[in-house]
Design a protein around this motif. Sequence first.
Motif, PDB file in Angstrom:
ATOM      1  N   GLY A  38       0.787  -1.218   0.000  1.00  0.00           N
ATOM      2  CA  GLY A  38       0.000   0.000   0.000  1.00  0.00           C
ATOM      3  C   GLY A  38       0.821   1.271   0.000  1.00  0.00           C
ATOM      4  N   GLN A  39       2.085   1.181  -0.391  1.00  0.00           N
ATOM      5  CA  GLN A  39       2.989   2.332  -0.389  1.00  0.00           C
ATOM      6  C   GLN A  39       3.205   2.902  -1.781  1.00  0.00           C
ATOM      7  OE1 GLN A  39       6.413   0.652   1.527  1.00  0.00           O
ATOM      8  NE2 GLN A  39       5.559   0.958   3.575  1.00  0.00           N
ATOM      9  N   ALA A  40       2.537   2.334  -2.774  1.00  0.00           N
ATOM     10  CA  ALA A  40       2.639   2.835  -4.150  1.00  0.00           C
ATOM     11  C   ALA A  40       1.297   2.596  -4.832  1.00  0.00           C
ATOM     12  CB  ALA A  40       3.749   2.110  -4.911  1.00  0.00           C
ATOM     13  N   ARG A  41       1.023   3.390  -5.859  1.00  0.00           N
ATOM     14  CA  ARG A  41      -0.198   3.237  -6.649  1.00  0.00           C
ATOM     15  C   ARG A  41       0.193   2.980  -8.094  1.00  0.00           C
ATOM     16  NH1 ARG A  41      -4.208   8.024  -5.505  1.00  0.00           N
ATOM     17  NH2 ARG A  41      -5.254   6.867  -7.136  1.00  0.00           N
ATOM     18  N   PRO A  42      -0.443   1.998  -8.721  1.00  0.00           N
ATOM     19  CA  PRO A  42      -0.088   1.694 -10.114  1.00  0.00           C
ATOM     20  C   PRO A  42      -0.800   2.612 -11.089  1.00  0.00           C
ATOM     21  CG  PRO A  42      -1.785   0.193  -9.392  1.00  0.00           C
ATOM     22  CD  PRO A  42      -1.429   1.066  -8.194  1.00  0.00           C
ATOM     23  N   SER A  43      -0.152   2.882 -12.209  1.00  0.00           N
ATOM     24  CA  SER A  43      -0.835   3.544 -13.319  1.00  0.00           C
ATOM     25  C   SER A  43      -1.764   2.508 -13.943  1.00  0.00           C
ATOM     26  CB  SER A  43       0.189   4.016 -14.355  1.00  0.00           C
ATOM     27  OG  SER A  43       0.802   2.887 -14.969  1.00  0.00           O
ATOM     28  N   MET A  44      -2.664   2.926 -14.808  1.00  0.00           N
ATOM     29  CA  MET A  44      -3.548   1.977 -15.482  1.00  0.00           C
ATOM     30  C   MET A  44      -2.741   1.028 -16.366  1.00  0.00           C
ATOM     31  SD  MET A  44      -6.424   2.348 -14.195  1.00  0.00           S
ATOM     32  CE  MET A  44      -7.626   1.513 -15.190  1.00  0.00           C
ATOM     33  N   VAL A  45      -1.646   1.519 -16.940  1.00  0.00           N
ATOM     34  CA  VAL A  45      -0.787   0.669 -17.766  1.00  0.00           C
ATOM     35  C   VAL A  45      -0.132  -0.409 -16.899  1.00  0.00           C
ATOM     36  CG1 VAL A  45       1.302   0.616 -19.189  1.00  0.00           C
ATOM     37  CG2 VAL A  45      -0.388   2.429 -19.523  1.00  0.00           C
ATOM     38  N   SER A  46       0.395  -0.013 -15.744  1.00  0.00           N
ATOM     39  CA  SER A  46       1.013  -0.984 -14.835  1.00  0.00           C
ATOM     40  C   SER A  46      -0.014  -1.982 -14.327  1.00  0.00           C
ATOM     41  CB  SER A  46       1.672  -0.281 -13.649  1.00  0.00           C
ATOM     42  OG  SER A  46       2.766   0.486 -14.067  1.00  0.00           O
ATOM     43  N   LEU A  47      -1.209  -1.500 -13.987  1.00  0.00           N
ATOM     44  CA  LEU A  47      -2.256  -2.394 -13.495  1.00  0.00           C
ATOM     45  C   LEU A  47      -2.648  -3.408 -14.568  1.00  0.00           C
ATOM     46  CD1 LEU A  47      -4.019  -3.072 -11.075  1.00  0.00           C
ATOM     47  CD2 LEU A  47      -5.718  -1.455 -11.950  1.00  0.00           C
ATOM     48  N   GLU A  48      -2.704  -2.980 -15.820  1.00  0.00           N
ATOM     49  CA  GLU A  48      -3.000  -3.903 -16.926  1.00  0.00           C
ATOM     50  C   GLU A  48      -1.905  -4.958 -17.051  1.00  0.00           C
ATOM     51  OE1 GLU A  48      -4.531  -5.826 -20.341  1.00  0.00           O
ATOM     52  OE2 GLU A  48      -5.501  -4.557 -18.844  1.00  0.00           O
ATOM     53  N   ARG A  49      -0.654  -4.553 -16.913  1.00  0.00           N
ATOM     54  CA  ARG A  49       0.462  -5.510 -17.021  1.00  0.00           C
ATOM     55  C   ARG A  49       0.426  -6.511 -15.871  1.00  0.00           C
ATOM     56  NH1 ARG A  49       5.486  -1.650 -18.460  1.00  0.00           N
ATOM     57  NH2 ARG A  49       6.566  -3.605 -18.882  1.00  0.00           N
ATOM     58  N   ILE A  50       0.113  -6.036 -14.670  1.00  0.00           N
ATOM     59  CA  ILE A  50       0.005  -6.922 -13.504  1.00  0.00           C
ATOM     60  C   ILE A  50      -1.160  -7.883 -13.695  1.00  0.00           C
ATOM     61  CG2 ILE A  50      -0.532  -6.994 -11.036  1.00  0.00           C
ATOM     62  CD1 ILE A  50       0.924  -4.194 -10.873  1.00  0.00           C
ATOM     63  N   ALA A  51      -2.297  -7.359 -14.122  1.00  0.00           N
ATOM     64  CA  ALA A  51      -3.482  -8.199 -14.334  1.00  0.00           C
ATOM     65  C   ALA A  51      -3.201  -9.286 -15.366  1.00  0.00           C
ATOM     66  CB  ALA A  51      -4.665  -7.332 -14.773  1.00  0.00           C
ATOM     67  N   ARG A  52      -2.591  -8.930 -16.477  1.00  0.00           N
ATOM     68  CA  ARG A  52      -2.257  -9.924 -17.516  1.00  0.00           C
ATOM     69  C   ARG A  52      -1.336 -11.001 -16.962  1.00  0.00           C
ATOM     70  NH1 ARG A  52      -2.843 -10.181 -22.675  1.00  0.00           N
ATOM     71  NH2 ARG A  52      -3.919  -8.606 -23.829  1.00  0.00           N
ATOM     72  N   ALA A  53      -0.327 -10.574 -16.186  1.00  0.00           N
ATOM     73  CA  ALA A  53       0.629 -11.532 -15.620  1.00  0.00           C
ATOM     74  C   ALA A  53      -0.058 -12.489 -14.646  1.00  0.00           C
ATOM     75  CB  ALA A  53       1.764 -10.790 -14.927  1.00  0.00           C
ATOM     76  N   LEU A  54      -1.124 -12.023 -14.022  1.00  0.00           N
ATOM     77  CA  LEU A  54      -1.876 -12.852 -13.071  1.00  0.00           C
ATOM     78  C   LEU A  54      -3.015 -13.627 -13.734  1.00  0.00           C
ATOM     79  CD1 LEU A  54      -2.082 -10.338 -10.084  1.00  0.00           C
ATOM     80  CD2 LEU A  54      -0.720 -12.450 -10.192  1.00  0.00           C
ATOM     81  N   GLY A  55      -3.177 -13.468 -15.048  1.00  0.00           N
ATOM     82  CA  GLY A  55      -4.268 -14.137 -15.742  1.00  0.00           C
ATOM     83  C   GLY A  55      -5.609 -13.556 -15.344  1.00  0.00           C
ATOM     84  N   SER A  56      -5.621 -12.269 -15.077  1.00  0.00           N
ATOM     85  CA  SER A  56      -6.824 -11.594 -14.623  1.00  0.00           C
ATOM     86  C   SER A  56      -7.033 -10.343 -15.466  1.00  0.00           C
ATOM     87  CB  SER A  56      -6.670 -11.241 -13.130  1.00  0.00           C
ATOM     88  OG  SER A  56      -7.875 -10.751 -12.593  1.00  0.00           O
ATOM     89  N   SER A  57      -7.788  -9.399 -14.961  1.00  0.00           N
ATOM     90  CA  SER A  57      -8.029  -8.146 -15.652  1.00  0.00           C
ATOM     91  C   SER A  57      -8.040  -7.016 -14.642  1.00  0.00           C
ATOM     92  CB  SER A  57      -9.369  -8.185 -16.393  1.00  0.00           C
ATOM     93  OG  SER A  57     -10.429  -8.267 -15.455  1.00  0.00           O
ATOM     94  N   GLN A  58      -7.885  -5.801 -15.129  1.00  0.00           N
ATOM     95  CA  GLN A  58      -7.923  -4.631 -14.250  1.00  0.00           C
ATOM     96  C   GLN A  58      -9.216  -4.597 -13.458  1.00  0.00           C
ATOM     97  OE1 GLN A  58      -7.489  -1.148 -16.660  1.00  0.00           O
ATOM     98  NE2 GLN A  58      -5.474  -1.707 -17.395  1.00  0.00           N
ATOM     99  N   ILE A  59     -10.323  -4.798 -14.125  1.00  0.00           N
ATOM    100  CA  ILE A  59     -11.621  -4.699 -13.462  1.00  0.00           C
ATOM    101  C   ILE A  59     -11.770  -5.758 -12.382  1.00  0.00           C
ATOM    102  CG2 ILE A  59     -12.842  -6.029 -15.238  1.00  0.00           C
ATOM    103  CD1 ILE A  59     -14.272  -3.117 -13.194  1.00  0.00           C
ATOM    104  N   GLU A  60     -11.252  -6.962 -12.605  1.00  0.00           N
ATOM    105  CA  GLU A  60     -11.343  -8.003 -11.579  1.00  0.00           C
ATOM    106  C   GLU A  60     -10.496  -7.652 -10.360  1.00  0.00           C
ATOM    107  OE1 GLU A  60     -11.967 -12.259 -13.438  1.00  0.00           O
ATOM    108  OE2 GLU A  60     -10.520 -11.101 -14.604  1.00  0.00           O
TER     109      GLU A  60
END
Length: 185
Positions: A38-60
Amino acid sequence: MRLGARIRSFRQARGLTLVELARLAGLSHPFLSQLERGQARPSMVSLERIARALGSSQIELIAAATDDLVPGNGGARVSMVRRMEGPQGPFGGGEARILVHGDVPFVPMEFRGRNRTLGEFYRHDEAEFLHVVRGAVLVDLGDEGTFELEAGDSIHYAGGTLHRWCSRGEGEYQLFIVKERREGA
């Protein structure tokens, strides 16, 4: 802070270390560590990359992080989402709205898209079900083949299946999607 905790939960449910997730998402290990705490906030681009890597989506990820903010959600046996409610955001080549609150064994979504090209494949461990509500779509399941679906048609595919879809026509299409939710995610 809730988003970071949910990312950690998704990561652990998939058996990934921070270093492995960082490599898969193309982000730095220290950044992901700060995000999970909780010490950093992702950009939407970073969140999309994290979601893809987790086999998920930003909205999930966003929906999972806000589930505990829904009144009456804690352990309730009933979840109701009224029209125009529910977490909404980018999903694949369009916009999705999650149609349930809480920790349920599946994630039902309403999806609207206009993409006329297939784009990149997605793959996740959870099985998925698609039902075409309006329009026509081409569903590409990699080695499993391509399928042309029209309003009223449905398709289900097992977890781990490469998948992507696009419009077969000019206008918007609408899907009803149900995705399994993994334990801990």
